[in-house]
Design a protein around this motif. Structure first.
Motif, PDB file in Angstrom:
ATOM      1  N   UNK A 290     -20.196 -29.419 -31.263  1.00  0.00           N
ATOM      2  CA  UNK A 290     -19.074 -28.493 -31.177  1.00  0.00           C
ATOM      3  C   UNK A 290     -18.315 -28.668 -29.867  1.00  0.00           C
ATOM      4  N   UNK A 291     -19.042 -28.766 -28.766  1.00  0.00           N
ATOM      5  CA  UNK A 291     -18.390 -28.905 -27.461  1.00  0.00           C
ATOM      6  C   UNK A 291     -17.649 -30.229 -27.357  1.00  0.00           C
ATOM      7  N   UNK A 292     -18.253 -31.308 -27.871  1.00  0.00           N
ATOM      8  CA  UNK A 292     -17.577 -32.608 -27.848  1.00  0.00           C
ATOM      9  C   UNK A 292     -16.302 -32.576 -28.685  1.00  0.00           C
ATOM     10  N   UNK A 293     -16.362 -31.909 -29.838  1.00  0.00           N
ATOM     11  CA  UNK A 293     -15.173 -31.782 -30.675  1.00  0.00           C
ATOM     12  C   UNK A 293     -14.066 -31.033 -29.936  1.00  0.00           C
ATOM     13  N   UNK A 294     -14.465 -29.956 -29.280  1.00  0.00           N
ATOM     14  CA  UNK A 294     -13.502 -29.167 -28.513  1.00  0.00           C
ATOM     15  C   UNK A 294     -12.836 -30.018 -27.431  1.00  0.00           C
ATOM     16  N   UNK A 295     -13.631 -30.715 -26.650  1.00  0.00           N
ATOM     17  CA  UNK A 295     -13.081 -31.510 -25.552  1.00  0.00           C
ATOM     18  C   UNK A 295     -12.204 -32.649 -26.064  1.00  0.00           C
ATOM     19  N   UNK A 296     -12.623 -33.284 -27.151  1.00  0.00           N
ATOM     20  CA  UNK A 296     -11.892 -34.434 -27.676  1.00  0.00           C
ATOM     21  C   UNK A 296     -10.541 -34.051 -28.282  1.00  0.00           C
ATOM     22  N   UNK A 297     -10.443 -32.822 -28.799  1.00  0.00           N
ATOM     23  CA  UNK A 297      -9.226 -32.420 -29.517  1.00  0.00           C
ATOM     24  C   UNK A 297      -8.421 -31.358 -28.778  1.00  0.00           C
ATOM     25  N   UNK A 298      -8.781 -31.063 -27.540  1.00  0.00           N
ATOM     26  CA  UNK A 298      -8.112 -29.989 -26.809  1.00  0.00           C
ATOM     27  C   UNK A 298      -6.623 -30.273 -26.618  1.00  0.00           C
ATOM     28  N   UNK A 299      -5.804 -29.233 -26.865  1.00  0.00           N
ATOM     29  CA  UNK A 299      -4.364 -29.313 -26.656  1.00  0.00           C
ATOM     30  C   UNK A 299      -3.959 -28.284 -25.599  1.00  0.00           C
ATOM     31  N   UNK A 300      -3.353 -28.704 -24.508  1.00  0.00           N
ATOM     32  CA  UNK A 300      -2.946 -27.757 -23.449  1.00  0.00           C
ATOM     33  C   UNK A 300      -2.020 -26.676 -23.989  1.00  0.00           C
ATOM     34  N   UNK A 301      -2.096 -25.504 -23.375  1.00  0.00           N
ATOM     35  CA  UNK A 301      -1.297 -24.360 -23.808  1.00  0.00           C
ATOM     36  C   UNK A 301      -0.847 -23.567 -22.595  1.00  0.00           C
ATOM     37  N   UNK A 302      -0.139 -22.480 -22.856  1.00  0.00           N
ATOM     38  CA  UNK A 302       0.270 -21.580 -21.771  1.00  0.00           C
ATOM     39  C   UNK A 302      -0.944 -20.907 -21.137  1.00  0.00           C
ATOM     40  N   UNK A 303      -2.076 -20.931 -21.818  1.00  0.00           N
ATOM     41  CA  UNK A 303      -3.280 -20.258 -21.342  1.00  0.00           C
ATOM     42  C   UNK A 303      -4.197 -21.195 -20.562  1.00  0.00           C
ATOM     43  N   UNK A 304      -4.158 -22.500 -20.868  1.00  0.00           N
ATOM     44  CA  UNK A 304      -5.133 -23.414 -20.282  1.00  0.00           C
ATOM     45  C   UNK A 304      -4.589 -24.845 -20.350  1.00  0.00           C
ATOM     46  N   UNK A 305      -4.690 -25.556 -19.242  1.00  0.00           N
ATOM     47  CA  UNK A 305      -4.163 -26.918 -19.181  1.00  0.00           C
ATOM     48  C   UNK A 305      -5.225 -27.969 -19.463  1.00  0.00           C
ATOM     49  N   UNK A 306      -6.471 -27.697 -19.107  1.00  0.00           N
ATOM     50  CA  UNK A 306      -7.564 -28.639 -19.350  1.00  0.00           C
ATOM     51  C   UNK A 306      -8.732 -27.883 -19.981  1.00  0.00           C
ATOM     52  N   UNK A 307      -9.611 -28.549 -20.719  1.00  0.00           N
ATOM     53  CA  UNK A 307     -10.704 -27.857 -21.414  1.00  0.00           C
ATOM     54  C   UNK A 307     -11.617 -27.096 -20.453  1.00  0.00           C
ATOM     55  N   UNK A 308     -12.070 -25.936 -20.892  1.00  0.00           N
ATOM     56  CA  UNK A 308     -13.029 -25.148 -20.121  1.00  0.00           C
ATOM     57  C   UNK A 308     -14.085 -24.609 -21.091  1.00  0.00           C
ATOM     58  N   UNK A 309     -15.357 -24.839 -20.767  1.00  0.00           N
ATOM     59  CA  UNK A 309     -16.452 -24.487 -21.669  1.00  0.00           C
ATOM     60  C   UNK A 309     -17.562 -23.797 -20.893  1.00  0.00           C
ATOM     61  N   UNK A 310     -18.190 -22.807 -21.524  1.00  0.00           N
ATOM     62  CA  UNK A 310     -19.483 -22.332 -21.044  1.00  0.00           C
ATOM     63  C   UNK A 310     -20.413 -22.134 -22.227  1.00  0.00           C
ATOM     64  N   UNK A 311     -21.690 -21.976 -21.939  1.00  0.00           N
ATOM     65  CA  UNK A 311     -22.717 -21.831 -22.972  1.00  0.00           C
ATOM     66  C   UNK A 311     -23.515 -20.568 -22.692  1.00  0.00           C
ATOM     67  N   UNK A 312     -23.692 -19.751 -23.722  1.00  0.00           N
ATOM     68  CA  UNK A 312     -24.448 -18.510 -23.578  1.00  0.00           C
ATOM     69  C   UNK A 312     -25.855 -18.702 -24.132  1.00  0.00           C
ATOM     70  N   UNK A 313     -26.868 -18.297 -23.343  1.00  0.00           N
ATOM     71  CA  UNK A 313     -28.259 -18.525 -23.703  1.00  0.00           C
ATOM     72  C   UNK A 313     -29.140 -17.387 -23.202  1.00  0.00           C
ATOM     73  N   UNK A 314     -30.174 -17.042 -23.972  1.00  0.00           N
ATOM     74  CA  UNK A 314     -31.198 -16.102 -23.509  1.00  0.00           C
ATOM     75  C   UNK A 314     -32.037 -16.775 -22.426  1.00  0.00           C
ATOM     76  N   UNK A 315     -32.262 -16.068 -21.327  1.00  0.00           N
ATOM     77  CA  UNK A 315     -33.159 -16.554 -20.282  1.00  0.00           C
ATOM     78  C   UNK A 315     -34.078 -15.408 -19.857  1.00  0.00           C
TER      79      UNK A 315
END
Length: 330
Positions: free
Chosen positions: A200-225
């Motif tokens: 999923x993350x690779x797909x997001x980064x590979x197909x990201x299109x800049x917008x008024x909200x974000x110019x480059x891809x930004x990702x985080x991951x949520x996990x139980x710790x």
């Protein structure tokens, strides 16, 4: 490594929602001081164990009690609501706390079919409308609405010199692709589905299109710790979280049971299998082990920010996890 928080304001057995919110506020204040990046609150409905039914209201309270940390929704369940009203809510928040508001949105129905109907005031809304709703939400946030839109004469106020940071929450490649298409940040929910993240993350980064909200891809991951001074202690306190996840999955009472009650619980074979599967959604161990696993996941996912969720019974045990992580990475 950047660290952030997702808190669900889970209610313990014998505790009130008031007390759960007090703990959420204390955790926000602590993680603000420790240098965490953002603090998100969730949206759940028609359940007695999760106090957070209105993230917009709760995050306003948290922003007022913190100084630096970004606060936001993880996330607003957009299919049930009007994009226009969501835009107004978050424009108000952004005007009150400029540069500190995150607008995370998700496609979840919000509960059972009857619960969802109660949220939509009896209107049967299709989840397939979610991409259109995201587009409308962005249009209202920027007030750049095409002339052929039925609401092109409607503006979302108040105006502000900054905009909320927009995030798409997802656990599949479809959500990642939508975030890429609309140029939003993307949160992958490892704490929900730990098997699709890399793709999923690779797909997001590979197909990201800049917008008024974000110019480059930004990702985080949520996990139980769950982190404790020793592996044995971590396993002991994680058991209540294990049983809580079982309760959430089968419905009914979703309050967290005590460590003693968890220790004495006689799990069935099917429950033991499910608990083992659920452990893939979390990291449980002493500080050294937790650090190793987070670094490994960081490399696997190609991300430098993790959102930490921890739903153990004892609040001091919960705080230990966030303090220990801060010592390791911040």
């Amino acid at each position: 490594m950047k660290l952030s928080v997702l808190d669900q304001s889970v209610i313990r057995m014998g505790e009130t929602a008031n007390q759960a919110f007090e703990k959420t506020t204390k955790l926000a204040m602590l993680t603000d001081e420790l240098g965490y990046t953002r603090f998100w609150v969730a949206e759940h409905h028609n359940t007695n164990g999760l106090a957070g039914t209105s993230p917009e209201v709760l995050l306003a309270h948290l922003a007022a009690h913190t100084k630096r940390i970004r606060v936001g929704s993880g996330g607003v369940l957009l299919p049930q609501y009007s994009p226009f009203k969501v835009a107004e809510n978050f424009k108000v928040l952004e005007a009150l706390y400029p540069g500190r508001i995150d607008l995370g949105v998700g496609r979840s129905p919000g509960g059972s079919p009857v619960t969802r109907l109660a949220l939509t005031d009896g209107i049967r809304k299709s989840l397939n409308e979610f991409p259109r709703q995201v587009r409308d939400l962005q249009s209202f946030l920027t007030n750049e609405i095409s002339n052929d839109h039925p609401f092109h004469q409607v503006k979302a106020y108040p105006q502000s010199y900054t905009m909320p940071e927009m995030w798409m929450l997802g656990v599949r490649q479809t959500g990642a692709m939508l975030a890429a298409e609309y140029g939003t940040s993307f949160t992958y929910g490892h704490f929900i589905t730990p098997v699709n993240g890399r793709q999923a993350i690779n797909q997001y980064k590979d197909h990201f299109q800049p917008s008024a909200f974000l110019k480059t891809p930004k990702v985080n991951v949520c996990i139980f710790v769950v982190c404790a001074p020793t592996k044995e202690k971590a396993e002991e306190i994680a058991l209540a979280q294990d049983l809580w996840l079982l309760a959430v999955e089968r419905g009914g009472d979703t309050r967290i049971v005590s460590n003693d009650e968890a220790r004495n619980y006689q799990a069935s074979k099917a429950e033991l299998v499910k608990m083992k599967q659920n452990r893939k959604r979390m990291i449980v161990g002493d500080p050294e082990y937790v650090r190793e696993q987070l670094l490994l996941l960081s490399e696997t996912y190609g991300v430098d920010e993790f959102m930490i969720i921890n739903n153990v019974y004892d609040f001091e045990d919960k705080l230990y996890t966030y303090r220990a992580l801060a010592e390791m990475f911040l």
